[in-house]
Design a protein around this motif. Structure first.
Motif, short mmCIF file in Angstrom:
data_model
loop_
_atom_site.label_atom_id
_atom_site.label_comp_id
_atom_site.label_asym_id
_atom_site.label_seq_id
_atom_site.Cartn_x
_atom_site.Cartn_y
_atom_site.Cartn_z
N GLY A 67 141.67 42.61 -14.80
CA GLY A 67 142.06 43.46 -13.67
C GLY A 67 142.18 44.92 -14.09
N TYR A 68 142.75 45.15 -15.28
CA TYR A 68 142.84 46.51 -15.83
C TYR A 68 141.45 47.11 -15.99
CZ TYR A 68 142.59 49.56 -19.94
OH TYR A 68 142.27 50.56 -20.82
N ASN A 69 140.51 46.33 -16.50
CA ASN A 69 139.15 46.81 -16.71
C ASN A 69 138.48 47.18 -15.39
OD1 ASN A 69 136.81 47.41 -18.14
ND2 ASN A 69 136.09 45.30 -18.07
N LEU A 70 138.67 46.36 -14.36
CA LEU A 70 138.09 46.66 -13.05
C LEU A 70 138.68 47.94 -12.46
CD1 LEU A 70 138.01 43.13 -11.39
CD2 LEU A 70 136.11 44.39 -12.41
N ALA A 71 140.00 48.10 -12.55
CA ALA A 71 140.65 49.28 -12.00
C ALA A 71 140.25 50.54 -12.76
CB ALA A 71 142.16 49.11 -12.02
N LYS A 72 140.19 50.44 -14.08
CA LYS A 72 139.81 51.60 -14.89
C LYS A 72 138.36 52.00 -14.62
CE LYS A 72 139.81 53.38 -19.52
NZ LYS A 72 139.44 53.08 -20.87
N GLY A 73 137.47 51.01 -14.51
CA GLY A 73 136.08 51.30 -14.19
C GLY A 73 135.92 51.94 -12.83
N THR A 74 136.71 51.49 -11.87
CA THR A 74 136.67 52.07 -10.53
C THR A 74 137.14 53.52 -10.55
OG1 THR A 74 137.05 49.91 -9.56
CG2 THR A 74 137.47 51.82 -8.15
N ARG A 75 138.25 53.77 -11.23
CA ARG A 75 138.78 55.13 -11.29
C ARG A 75 137.79 56.08 -11.98
NH1 ARG A 75 143.57 54.52 -13.65
NH2 ARG A 75 142.76 54.89 -15.73
N ASP A 76 137.19 55.64 -13.08
CA ASP A 76 136.22 56.47 -13.79
C ASP A 76 134.99 56.75 -12.93
OD1 ASP A 76 137.98 56.43 -15.92
OD2 ASP A 76 136.83 54.93 -17.07
N ALA A 77 134.51 55.73 -12.23
CA ALA A 77 133.32 55.89 -11.38
C ALA A 77 133.61 56.80 -10.19
CB ALA A 77 132.80 54.54 -10.91
N VAL A 78 134.81 56.72 -9.62
CA VAL A 78 135.16 57.60 -8.51
C VAL A 78 135.22 59.06 -8.98
CG1 VAL A 78 137.03 58.22 -6.92
CG2 VAL A 78 136.29 55.85 -7.10
N GLN A 80 133.41 60.31 -11.34
CA GLN A 80 132.04 60.76 -11.61
C GLN A 80 131.17 60.83 -10.36
OE1 GLN A 80 130.53 58.08 -14.56
NE2 GLN A 80 131.74 58.98 -16.21
N SER A 81 131.26 59.80 -9.51
CA SER A 81 130.32 59.67 -8.39
C SER A 81 130.94 59.85 -7.02
CB SER A 81 129.66 58.28 -8.44
OG SER A 81 129.07 58.05 -9.67
N GLY A 82 132.22 60.07 -6.95
CA GLY A 82 132.88 60.17 -5.65
C GLY A 82 133.16 58.79 -5.10
N TRP A 83 133.19 58.69 -3.78
CA TRP A 83 133.58 57.46 -3.11
C TRP A 83 132.64 56.30 -3.37
CZ3 TRP A 83 138.30 56.82 -1.52
CH2 TRP A 83 139.06 57.95 -1.20
N LEU A 84 131.40 56.59 -3.73
CA LEU A 84 130.46 55.52 -4.05
C LEU A 84 130.94 54.74 -5.28
CD1 LEU A 84 127.80 54.17 -3.32
CD2 LEU A 84 126.65 55.81 -4.82
N GLY A 85 131.73 55.38 -6.12
CA GLY A 85 132.27 54.73 -7.31
C GLY A 85 133.18 53.56 -7.01
N ILE A 86 133.72 53.49 -5.79
CA ILE A 86 134.54 52.35 -5.41
C ILE A 86 133.73 51.06 -5.50
CG2 ILE A 86 135.73 51.24 -3.46
CD1 ILE A 86 136.55 54.04 -2.56
N PHE A 87 132.45 51.13 -5.20
CA PHE A 87 131.59 49.95 -5.23
C PHE A 87 130.91 49.75 -6.58
CE2 PHE A 87 131.66 51.53 -0.84
CZ PHE A 87 132.28 50.46 -0.24
N THR A 88 130.52 50.84 -7.23
CA THR A 88 129.78 50.71 -8.49
C THR A 88 130.70 50.56 -9.69
OG1 THR A 88 129.69 53.12 -8.77
CG2 THR A 88 127.86 52.05 -7.59
N GLY A 89 131.89 51.10 -9.65
CA GLY A 89 132.79 51.10 -10.80
C GLY A 89 133.18 49.73 -11.30
N PRO A 90 133.73 48.87 -10.42
CA PRO A 90 134.14 47.55 -10.92
C PRO A 90 132.95 46.70 -11.36
CG PRO A 90 134.63 47.75 -8.57
CD PRO A 90 134.13 49.07 -9.04
N MET A 91 131.81 46.87 -10.71
CA MET A 91 130.65 46.06 -11.08
C MET A 91 130.13 46.45 -12.46
SD MET A 91 130.53 44.03 -8.66
CE MET A 91 129.01 43.17 -8.82
N SER A 92 130.08 47.74 -12.75
CA SER A 92 129.59 48.15 -14.06
C SER A 92 130.63 47.90 -15.15
CB SER A 92 129.17 49.62 -14.03
OG SER A 92 130.27 50.44 -13.71
N ALA A 93 131.90 48.03 -14.84
CA ALA A 93 132.95 47.82 -15.84
C ALA A 93 133.08 46.35 -16.21
CB ALA A 93 134.29 48.36 -15.34
N GLY A 94 132.92 45.47 -15.25
CA GLY A 94 133.10 44.05 -15.50
C GLY A 94 131.83 43.28 -15.79
#
Length: 117
Positions: A67-78, A80-94
């Motif tokens: 869960g930590y990894n998904l949240a951290k990936g989402t925050r980092d992607a947001v 970098q990429s803005g709101w699109l990072g909500i969808f790409t962040g957890p997928m790339s992090a996990g």
């Protein structure tokens, strides 16, 4: 000392899960989901990173670490990429962990012979 802290923190997380299984009527699936959501919530309030710094893999390997990894990936992607990072962040992090689980499940299925109970 790193190994000791990883063992103690990771063991404590697992003990909590085992106590929930043994002494409550919560199903194991709900406990798993609770641990993942707890990891996300703790990372949202920036409370899980100090635990990761202290315990290393003892905090990142259990389900709270997923869960930590998904949240951290989402925050980092947001960031970098803005709101699109909500969808790409957890997928790339996990993706690495999910791919490893799928691959190891495939290998075990090919190597072993299933039996009906």
């Amino acid at each position: 000392m790193d190994y000791v802290m990883a063992f103690l923190i990771g063991g404590a997380i697992c003990v909590i899960g085992q106590l929930l299984i043994d002494y409550t009527k919560i199903t194991p699936a709900r406990i798993l989901v609770t641990f993942v959501v707890l990891g996300v919530a703790l990372e949202a309030f920036k409370l899980y990173q100090p635990l990761v710094d202290l315990a290393g893999c003892g905090a990142t390997v259990p389900l709270t670490g997923f869960g930590y990894n998904l949240a951290k990936g989402t925050r980092d992607a947001v960031e970098q990429s803005g709101w699109l990072g909500i969808f790409t962040g957890p997928m790339s992090a996990g993706s690495a962990g999910i791919s490893a689980a799928l691959f190891s499940g495939l290998v075990v299925a090919l190597v072993t012979k299933s039996k009906s109970k």
